[in-house]
Structure formats: structure tokens, C-alpha cells
Design an enzyme around this catalytic site. Structure first.
Site, PDB file in Angstrom:
ATOM      1  N   TRP A  56       0.421 -24.950 120.184  1.00 54.49           N
ATOM      2  CA  TRP A  56       0.785 -25.434 121.369  1.00 54.49           C
ATOM      3  C   TRP A  56       0.824 -24.509 122.610  1.00 54.49           C
ATOM      4  CZ3 TRP A  56      -0.155 -30.236 121.299  1.00 54.49           C
ATOM      5  CH2 TRP A  56      -0.016 -31.080 120.286  1.00 54.49           C
TER       6      TRP A  56
ATOM      7  N   ASP B 250       7.878 -25.067 126.979  1.00 49.87           N
ATOM      8  CA  ASP B 250       7.576 -26.247 126.342  1.00 49.87           C
ATOM      9  C   ASP B 250       8.602 -26.442 125.214  1.00 49.87           C
ATOM     10  OD1 ASP B 250       6.558 -28.193 124.556  1.00 49.87           O
ATOM     11  OD2 ASP B 250       4.529 -27.554 124.495  1.00 49.87           O
TER      12      ASP B 250
ATOM     13  N   LYS C  26       9.673 -36.287 119.382  1.00 53.23           N
ATOM     14  CA  LYS C  26      10.454 -35.511 118.528  1.00 53.23           C
ATOM     15  C   LYS C  26      11.992 -35.471 118.324  1.00 53.23           C
ATOM     16  CE  LYS C  26       6.277 -33.356 118.372  1.00 53.23           C
ATOM     17  NZ  LYS C  26       5.425 -32.812 119.504  1.00 53.23           N
TER      18      LYS C  26
HETATM   19  C1  LIG Z   1       4.084 -32.628 119.873  1.00 56.14           C
HETATM   20  C2  LIG Z   1       3.974 -31.510 121.052  1.00 56.14           C
HETATM   21  C3  LIG Z   1       3.234 -31.578 121.966  1.00 56.14           C
HETATM   22  C4  LIG Z   1       2.238 -32.782 122.363  1.00 56.14           C
HETATM   23  O1  LIG Z   1       2.988 -33.614 122.918  1.00 56.14           O
HETATM   24  P1  LIG Z   1       2.379 -34.827 123.652  1.00 56.14           P
HETATM   25  O2  LIG Z   1       3.671 -35.928 124.022  1.00 56.14           O
HETATM   26  O3  LIG Z   1       1.594 -35.721 122.513  1.00 56.14           O
HETATM   27  O4  LIG Z   1       1.592 -34.669 124.657  1.00 56.14           O
HETATM   28  C5  LIG Z   1       3.096 -30.468 122.930  1.00 56.14           C
HETATM   29  N1  LIG Z   1       3.906 -29.210 122.528  1.00 56.14           N
HETATM   30  C6  LIG Z   1       4.489 -29.081 121.519  1.00 56.14           C
HETATM   31  C7  LIG Z   1       5.601 -28.063 121.233  1.00 56.14           C
HETATM   32  C8  LIG Z   1       4.874 -30.307 120.566  1.00 56.14           C
HETATM   33  O5  LIG Z   1       5.587 -30.210 119.615  1.00 56.14           O
END
Ligand SMILES: *Cc1c(COP(=O)(O)O)cnc(C)c1O
Length: 359
Positions: A102, A171, A195
């Protein structure tokens, strides 16, 4: 009704209490005679929901008053572009710490908008550790430093907050609300919802208000944090159903005792699962012990030819979505807030039984 133990990495399990409330509300939400999906986002009931959800999120994470809390769409992935669009000018340099898929993706997206410097990269050991902070090669006067506190795929989590005096951008998609955080250490925190917040479709961004004026004037309104901050996230029609569920999840978290309680439970869940993996020669986890994730626990079987059997039998036993990401292989158990300790105990018991028969 038969519910499974769902270890999905995302979209992930939701609390049963929340699903039951949705069922109760579905035809007639708050005496409106309509479902929440059918009411105006500018009506008094929905405006109250929006205000309550922000207030509860602020309470859960002790968000200081000099931070805006906004709810755009587009998921964490759109924020990977909105971060450089809102914090950098063309020609600026932004620092990225790459500790997994990510953060690598975030750095790649930013490179479309500004210069990027990879200050640290743990690809040399397949993203199973965090390079020591003293070894990071940071830029003088970077526009910001971006990192991913929990790498969902590799199961690598920072158990510290990086230092420095440029805005820190995180993030937190797969770790937000799993434990208390000191928001004042960050310039921007963003997270996709699916999540630990609610259904896919809504995104959380917490941004220090003084940073809102850094946005490029050429940005579309919907890619400008300030537009959301100035309109209570009603720049256009928000994803009302996803927002409604997130509001229920925030209320549920407060009823559980807040993120302080979640942290105790989450640490306990993770510790017992890692202990079960570590004490066996049949299972292993590749991640350095000081940065193992509380939320995503990858593990491999010593004999990979048993993977398919493990997945099939665990599924039959009501334990679902345990297949690891293709870049890591093996298994991954995502044990977010809504995955109960009972679910983790059931997984550990299944793993022991499977080892007894196949080990
Ligand atoms: C799931 C995830 C994403 C992607 O998220 P989207 O909402 O599908 O864009 C980005 N970064 C992390 C750390 C994730 O766990």
C-alpha cells in the site's frame, strides 16, 4: 441465521449488533417512513446523523479542535492522489516510507503530481520489517512524509509514530480505531471504511486545518479537502447508507468502551494468535516481532501443498476468507475490531486440530 467467523481483509466483518440495528431500521428509519437510503441528505434527520457521527469520531480518537474531520468518497486509493494534490505544489518533493504494497502504491500515485523521495524501503526482505528510523533518507524541507502505519497485506505495523517537523501523512485504513492515537502528531490521517469503519464507499480524512490552504487551485472541488471541510462533507450527495452504517459502528465502539477497550482486546487477540503460530513448527509468520500487526496476521504452512486442504476444511468449519494475499501466499487472518475474541479462539483451535491430523 448462521453467521461464519469472517477473517476477510476487506470489506470486512461488521459487528452483529450493527447489522441487527440496520435490519430494524430498514423500512422506517427514525419515524420518517423511509429507509435511510431514501431520505434527503439535507433533511434534519440525516444532518443530525452527520453531526453525531463526526462528534462521536472526534470523541473516539480525541481529535483536537484544530483538525477537520471529513468524509469523502473514493476510498483510501483516491486519497493517495488527494494527498499530493492538497499538500504539494508541482516541483515539491514528498518523502515516502515504503514498507509494503500500500505504501508503494501511494508513492507511485504521488509521483504523478510531485517529486517523490523513497526515504526507506523494506523490499529487500519482502516487506517483513520496518527499516530503523535513523536510517531513513529524508529530504530537507519535504512537503510531507507519508507512511502506512499498518500494511494490510504484509501484516506489518508501526508500533511507533515517526518524528520530524514536516506534516506526517498516514494511511490508517486497516488500523484506524483499533487503538488510541495521538492525532496531534499527524498532519493528515486517512482511511478507507471497509476494514474498521463500515461499508466501502465512504472515506475518513482527519486533516490539520492549517494545511487546508495548501491545495492546488486547479484541483476539482471534489478533490479538495477544504471543500468538504466547508460543507460538512456535503460538497455533493454523500454516500448516505455507508455513512449511516459508519455512524452505527462509532456508536457501537463507544458502547464497547471506546478505542482504549478495543486496544486491550485487539492486543490480546493478536498475541494469542501469534503465540499459537510461534509455538508450532507447522505454522510460521515471516514478520519481524517488533512490527507484527494487531489487525492482519499472515501465516504460512511449512508444507504449502496442504494450503488448499487447510482452506477447504477451515471454510467447512465456518472460518472464512483465510486465504493469504497472492504476494505473500499461505494464509492471512484479519482480526479487526468486529472480529470477536471467540472467533480468534475458534481459529486457534482449528489450527491445532489441523496440525494434529496433518503435522
Ligand atoms: C484496503 C486498503 C487500501 C485501499 O482502500 P480502498 O478503499 O479500496 O481504496 C489502501 N490502503 C490500505 C492500508 C488498505 O488496507
Amino acid at each position: 441465521m448462521s453467521r461464519v467467523y469472517n477473517f476477510s481483509a476487506g470489506p470486512a466483518a461488521l459487528p452483529l449488533d450493527v447489522l441487527e440495528q440496520i435490519e430494524k431500521d430498514i423500512f422506517d428509519w427514525q419515524g420518517t417512513g423511509m429507509s435511510v437510503m431514501e431520505v434527503s441528505h439535507r433533511g434534519k434527520e440525516f444532518v443530525a446523523l452527520a453531526a453525531r457521527s463526526e462528534a462521536n469520531l472526534r470523541k473516539l480518537l480525541s481529535v483536537p479542535d484544530d483538525y477537520a474531520v471529513i468524509f469523502p468518497q473514493g476510498g483510501a486509493t483516491l486519497q493517495m492522489a488527494m494527498v499530493p494534490m492538497n499538500l504539494s505544489a508541482q516541483g515539491d518533493i514528498a518523502d515516502y516510507v515504503v514498507t509494503g504494497s500500500w505504501s508503494k502504491k501511494a508513492a507511485g500515485e504521488a509521483a504523478r503530481f510531485c517529486k517523490t523521495n523513497v526515504a526507506a524501503d523494506s523490499a529487500d526482505r519482502n516487506y517483513t520489517y520496518i527499516p530503523d528510523e535513523t536510517s531513513w533518507k529524508r529530504t530537507d524541507k519535504a512537503a510531507y512524509l507519508h507512511y502506512t502505519p499498518n500494511e494490510t497485506i504484509g501484516g506489518v505495523e508501526f508500533h511507533f509514530v515517526p518524528g520530524g517537523d514536516v506534516p506526517l501523512v498516514a494511511d490508517m485504513s486497516s488500523t484506524i480505531l483499533s487503538r488510541p492515537i495521538d492525532v496531534s502528531r499527524f498532519g493528515v490521517i486517512y482511511a478507507g471504511a471497509q476494514k474498521n469503519i463500515g461499508p466501502a464507499g465512504i472515506t475518513l480524512v482527519i486533516v490539520k486545518k492549517e494545511l487546508l490552504d495548501r491545495a492546488r487551485s486547479s484541483n476539482p472541488h471534489l478533490m479538495t479537502w477544504k471543500s468538504y471541510a466547508e460543507s460538512d462533507s456535503m460538497t455533493n450527495t454523500p454516500p448516505t447508507f455507508a455513512w449511516y452504517v459508519a455512524d452505527l459502528v462509532f456508536q457501537w465502539l463507544l458502547e464497547q468502551g471506546g478505542v482504549e477497550t478495543m486496544a486491550l482486546v485487539n492486543e490480546r487477540k493478536a498475541s494469542k494468535l501469534y503465540a499459537a503460530i510461534d509455538k508450532s513448527d507447522f505454522y510460521s509468520n515471516p514478520v519481524a516481532k517488533d512490527c507484527r500487526s494487531w489487525m492482519n496476521v499472515p501465516f504460512v504452512l511449512a508444507d504449502a501443498s496442504l494450503d488448499a486442504k487447510f482452506l477447504q476444511e477451515s471454510h467447512a468449519a465456518g472460518l472464512t476468507n483465510l486465504k493469504g494475499h497472492r504476494s505473500v501466499g499461505g494464509m492471512r487472518a484479519s482480526i479487526y475490531n468486529a472480529v470477536s475474541e471467540e472467533a480468534v479462539d475458534a481459529l486457534i483451535a482449528f489450527m491445532a486440530d489441523f496440525e494434529k491430523v496433518n503435522g
